[in-house]
Design a protein around this motif. Structure first.
Motif, short mmCIF file in Angstrom:
data_model
loop_
_atom_site.label_atom_id
_atom_site.label_comp_id
_atom_site.label_asym_id
_atom_site.label_seq_id
_atom_site.Cartn_x
_atom_site.Cartn_y
_atom_site.Cartn_z
N ARG A 141 5.40 8.06 -2.77
CA ARG A 141 5.01 6.71 -3.19
C ARG A 141 5.50 6.32 -4.58
O ARG A 141 5.65 5.14 -4.85
N HIS A 162 -1.50 8.62 -8.20
CA HIS A 162 -1.19 9.74 -7.31
C HIS A 162 -1.81 11.05 -7.82
O HIS A 162 -2.33 11.84 -7.04
N ALA A 193 0.87 -1.18 0.00
CA ALA A 193 0.00 0.00 0.00
C ALA A 193 0.90 1.22 0.00
O ALA A 193 1.85 1.30 0.78
N LEU A 194 0.61 2.16 -0.88
CA LEU A 194 1.44 3.35 -1.03
C LEU A 194 0.62 4.60 -0.70
O LEU A 194 -0.49 4.75 -1.19
N GLU A 195 1.19 5.47 0.12
CA GLU A 195 0.52 6.72 0.48
C GLU A 195 1.51 7.87 0.41
O GLU A 195 2.71 7.67 0.56
N GLY A 196 1.01 9.07 0.20
CA GLY A 196 1.85 10.26 0.25
C GLY A 196 2.65 10.50 -1.01
O GLY A 196 2.66 9.71 -1.94
N ASP A 214 -6.50 2.10 -7.35
CA ASP A 214 -6.67 3.37 -6.65
C ASP A 214 -8.15 3.64 -6.43
O ASP A 214 -9.00 2.91 -6.94
N GLY A 233 -6.88 9.05 -2.48
CA GLY A 233 -6.44 8.18 -1.39
C GLY A 233 -5.20 7.39 -1.72
O GLY A 233 -4.50 7.67 -2.69
N PRO A 234 -4.95 6.36 -0.93
CA PRO A 234 -3.78 5.51 -1.18
C PRO A 234 -3.99 4.66 -2.43
O PRO A 234 -5.09 4.59 -2.97
N CYS A 235 -2.93 4.03 -2.88
CA CYS A 235 -3.05 3.06 -3.95
C CYS A 235 -2.36 1.77 -3.53
O CYS A 235 -1.54 1.77 -2.61
#
Length: 145
Positions: free
Chosen positions: A25, A68, A19-22, A92, A73-75
């Motif tokens: 990522r 992104h 999970a990637l956030e910000g 996503d 949200g996150p992906c």
């Protein structure tokens, strides 16, 4: 014990999920992809060409960049190696499906999906619960896309 546990590991698909956030990522996704592909080769003995390594990182970078850019949200990044390919899947939270554009050498930017479609063996976009998933497949050898 699962039925397939007596099969050698290399005969089963190898899977990596993150999970990637910000804002970091995109770089994290590229780094994780290289790490996973290196492990596939070094630990599991599955040949991965330098071309495939580079293409997998390029495809991940383009797909995570789009997630992104367009989803709030996150992906989720999934990498699955099996049958001589790596399947790259990015989910996503935006249900809007991207529309690949026709090639236009005069257009500045927005070539990501065009590039991904040109270098991959297969490409798919579909809506899923709570968003969408974009999948692309890259050959692990230099014999084909």
């Amino acid at each position: 014990m699962h039925e397939d546990e007596d099969q050698p590991l290399v005969s089963r698909p190898l899977l990596f999920v993150v999970a990637l956030e910000g804002g970091e990522r995109i770089a994290e996704a590229r780094d994780e992809t290289r790490r996973f592909m290196t492990e596939v080769q070094a630990v599991h003995g599955i040949p991965v060409s330098e071309r495939a390594m580079g293409l997998a990182q390029l495809v991940v970078s383009e797909l995570v960049t789009n997630a992104h850019k367009y989803a709030s949200g996150p992906c989720l990044l999934n990498l699955k190696v099996g049958d001589g390919t790596v399947e790259i899947s990015v989910w996503d939270s935006d249900p809007t499906l991207p529309v690949p554009r026709e090639a236009d050498p005069h257009r500045v930017g927005k070539h990501g999906l065009e590039i991904v479609m040109a270098v991959c063996r297969s490409f798919e976009i579909r809506r899923e619960s709570g968003g969408k998933r974009v999948k692309a497949t890259v050959a692990l050898d230099d014999g084909g896309r």
